[in-house]
Design an enzyme around this catalytic site. Structure first.
Site, PDB file in Angstrom:
ATOM      1  N   GLU A 131      70.403  70.308  36.850  1.00 61.22           N
ATOM      2  CA  GLU A 131      71.551  71.092  36.358  1.00 61.22           C
ATOM      3  C   GLU A 131      72.710  70.210  35.909  1.00 61.22           C
ATOM      4  O   GLU A 131      73.377  70.490  34.907  1.00 61.22           O
ATOM      5  CB  GLU A 131      72.019  72.047  37.462  1.00 61.22           C
ATOM      6  CG  GLU A 131      73.027  73.074  37.032  1.00 61.22           C
ATOM      7  CD  GLU A 131      72.449  74.046  36.013  1.00 61.22           C
ATOM      8  OE1 GLU A 131      72.785  73.883  34.824  1.00 61.22           O
ATOM      9  OE2 GLU A 131      71.685  74.958  36.391  1.00 61.22           O
ATOM     10  N   VAL A 134      73.286  68.592  32.079  1.00 64.61           N
ATOM     11  CA  VAL A 134      73.749  69.270  30.857  1.00 64.61           C
ATOM     12  C   VAL A 134      75.005  70.076  31.144  1.00 64.61           C
ATOM     13  O   VAL A 134      75.025  70.942  32.024  1.00 64.61           O
ATOM     14  CB  VAL A 134      72.653  70.208  30.297  1.00 64.61           C
ATOM     15  CG1 VAL A 134      73.139  70.888  29.025  1.00 64.61           C
ATOM     16  CG2 VAL A 134      71.370  69.443  30.022  1.00 64.61           C
ATOM     17  N   GLY A 136      77.916  69.499  32.502  1.00 62.01           N
ATOM     18  CA  GLY A 136      78.638  69.327  33.767  1.00 62.01           C
ATOM     19  C   GLY A 136      78.385  70.447  34.753  1.00 62.01           C
ATOM     20  O   GLY A 136      77.266  70.662  35.206  1.00 62.01           O
ATOM     21  N   ILE A 138      78.534  73.727  34.378  1.00 59.84           N
ATOM     22  CA  ILE A 138      78.053  75.035  33.895  1.00 59.84           C
ATOM     23  C   ILE A 138      76.583  75.227  34.297  1.00 59.84           C
ATOM     24  O   ILE A 138      75.755  74.371  33.989  1.00 59.84           O
ATOM     25  CB  ILE A 138      78.154  75.133  32.355  1.00 59.84           C
ATOM     26  CG1 ILE A 138      79.578  74.845  31.872  1.00 59.84           C
ATOM     27  CG2 ILE A 138      77.684  76.494  31.860  1.00 59.84           C
ATOM     28  CD1 ILE A 138      79.709  74.832  30.353  1.00 59.84           C
ATOM     29  N   LYS A 207      71.401  66.010  25.846  1.00 55.65           N
ATOM     30  CA  LYS A 207      71.532  67.322  26.498  1.00 55.65           C
ATOM     31  C   LYS A 207      70.871  68.405  25.648  1.00 55.65           C
ATOM     32  O   LYS A 207      70.166  69.277  26.150  1.00 55.65           O
ATOM     33  CB  LYS A 207      73.011  67.635  26.724  1.00 55.65           C
ATOM     34  CG  LYS A 207      73.672  66.691  27.722  1.00 55.65           C
ATOM     35  CD  LYS A 207      75.178  66.778  27.666  1.00 55.65           C
ATOM     36  CE  LYS A 207      75.822  65.833  28.672  1.00 55.65           C
ATOM     37  NZ  LYS A 207      77.276  65.706  28.500  1.00 55.65           N
TER      38      LYS A 207
HETATM   39  N1  HSE Z   1      80.198  61.678  29.378  1.00 52.64           N
HETATM   40  C1  HSE Z   1      79.815  63.019  29.554  1.00 52.64           C
HETATM   41  C2  HSE Z   1      80.816  63.929  28.858  1.00 52.64           C
HETATM   42  C3  HSE Z   1      79.737  63.327  31.017  1.00 52.64           C
HETATM   43  O1  HSE Z   1      81.865  63.440  28.430  1.00 52.64           O
HETATM   44  O2  HSE Z   1      80.559  65.097  28.728  1.00 52.64           O
HETATM   45  C4  HSE Z   1      78.947  64.554  31.346  1.00 52.64           C
HETATM   46  O3  HSE Z   1      77.614  64.431  30.952  1.00 52.64           O
END
Ligand code: HSE
Length: 440
Positions: A131, A134, A136, A138, A207
């Site tokens: 989880e 992708v 963060g 959510i 992602k």
């Molecule tokens: N570097 C990623 C971002 C972190 O900025 O969304 C989360 O995958």
């Protein structure tokens, strides 16, 4: 009360440290919710002495994450090392082969080896939960893998990189330079170890490739994604977009077409009135269009320690609550061996609108010639405006902005080549695709 679920955590950066702290601070709540204690027994990281603001005393330390992955003192291996090869890959394979569940935030690893790893997990009857990989915090993986079972997905798209959305938002709202915004994103712990992965679109592509597989039941095809990042987006583009009623977002889009699946990551114009245009800062949003639901939009924090740790906790809770001997669901929604071969659609034939910003010599006929080249290539224009606002414009140079109705990238490229050959342009043309969706 059942026996504790024993966790080994490899990688104690921003997310790993948050996971440890929350597991400690919310131990009672988690035990109550999961019916058993979730107990970190061992950790591994590069530096033992670094102050992470968490107490590591009482935890077994492993210099080598692969040894931790193989240890019989854990039930779950939490991989927060990162990277698509090396220690992370070997450690995850080792943990799965040892019959340990795995929780990972590693989108790069899964984008490259996800199907092979899923096959191992499924053959061993353990979970490979991702989880946190992708968007963060959510819960989009759980939604797509479980809640949307039986839905036929036609398109999945969204803002999946917090760093890029943070940069674009601050450039737009505060007129701050790209470089300064990126530095702040790094300071806040949003960016990848190598931030070019964020700004050049690779992180979004990783992602997206996972969501595409979940959406369409296909093998992961990260190498088949057309990728363009945001490093080429200037304040002039953002201002011009704003004038015309658009915002620029880095979107990942996967679309089922008659010829295959289109996967693309690029800066995108979204109408200011659309819901996705209201997604600011580090927030991510994923829209999923299905036959049964219409459009579902999930939005929330896309990066940062606690938000990403929340996704890791959800994955751990799933494992803690699963019944021993119970057959776990497949990692990518359908068994890895049954995932269909991915068929790539050519995005040059994608039918959509385009925003084009041209810097032209201010001379009679330039404007008309540009409009004719568009017409010659069958491109209908929604608007064409000449702007005089940019203080940076030299004397004798003007900015012309065009917004097209639906057309193909092939037609736009042909028209731009003709305009270049006409010698009206001072600079390389800027072309940004328009995507319509929720609310627009
Ligand atoms: N570097 C990623 C971002 C972190 O900025 O969304 C989360 O995958």
């Amino acid at each position: 009360m059942s026996e504790a679920l024993r966790i080994g955590v490899a990688g104690l950066g921003t997310v790993g440290s948050s996971v440890l702290r929350i597991l400690h601070d919310k131990a009672d709540m988690l035990t109550r919710q999961c019916g058993k204690e979730i107990k970190v027994t061992a950790v591994s990281a590069r530096s033992r002495s670094r102050d992470r603001g968490v107490d590591l005393s009482g935890l077994k330390w492993f210099d080598d994450p692969v040894e931790l992955a193989a240890s019989d003192e854990i039930d779950v291996f939490v991989e927060l090392i990162g990277g698509d090869e090396g220690a992370a890959k070997v450690a995850v394979e080792t943990a799965l082969q040892a019959g340990h569940h795995v929780v990972t935030a590693n989108k790069a690893l899964l984008a490259k080896h996800g199907v092979a790893l899923a096959e191992i997990a499924e053959s061993k009857g353990v979970l490979l939960n991702f989880e946190a990989a992708v968007a963060g915090g959510i819960p989009v993986i759980k939604a797509m893998r479980e809640s949307l079972t039986g839905n036929s997905v036609s398109r999945v798209y969204g803002i999946m990189n917090g760093t890029c959305n943070y940069i674009l938002t601050r450039m737009g709202e505060e007129g701050i330079s790209f470089e300064d915004c990126l530095k702040d994103a790094q300071r806040l712990g949003y960016a990848e170890a190598d931030p070019t992965f964020d700004v050049e679109g690779n992180d979004t592509a990783h992602k997206l490739s996972l969501l595409t597989s979940l959406a369409f039941g296909t093998q992961i095809a990260a190498d088949d994604i057309d990728i363009e990042g945001i490093s080429n987006i200037s304040l002039a583009d953002i201002r011009a977009a704003d004038d015309l009623g658009y915002r620029i977002k880095l979107l990942g889009v996967a679309l089922k077409t008659e010829t295959g699946i289109e996967q693309r990551v690029h800066p995108t114009m979204v109408p200011t009135s659309s819901v996705i245009a209201q997604v600011h800062g580090v927030t991510n949003a994923v829209a999923i269009e299905t036959d049964l639901l219409g459009e579902l939009l999930l939005s929330g924090p896309g990066a940062g320690g606690d938000a990403t740790a929340s996704a890791v906790l959800g994955d751990l809770a799933d494992i803690a609550k699963s019944r021993p001997g119970f057959q776990h669901g497949p990692v990518f929604g359908s068994p890895a061996k049954t995932l269909e071969t991915y068929k790539r659609a050519d995005i040059r034939e994608h039918d959509g609108g385009f925003f084009i910003r041209l810097t032209v010599h201010d001379r009679t006929g330039a404007f008309a010639a540009i409009a004719s080249r568009m017409a010659e290539n069958g491109i209908s224009l929604e608007s064409i405006v000449q702007r005089n606002r940019d203080a940076s414009e030299e004397k004798g140079v003007k900015t012309v902005i065009l917004v097209t109705h639906a057309t193909t990238e092939t037609a736009v490229q042909k028209a731009l080549e003709a305009i270049l050959n006409d010698d009206h342009l001072v600079d390389k043309p800027q072309m940004i695709r328009i995507e319509r969706g929720t609310g627009a």
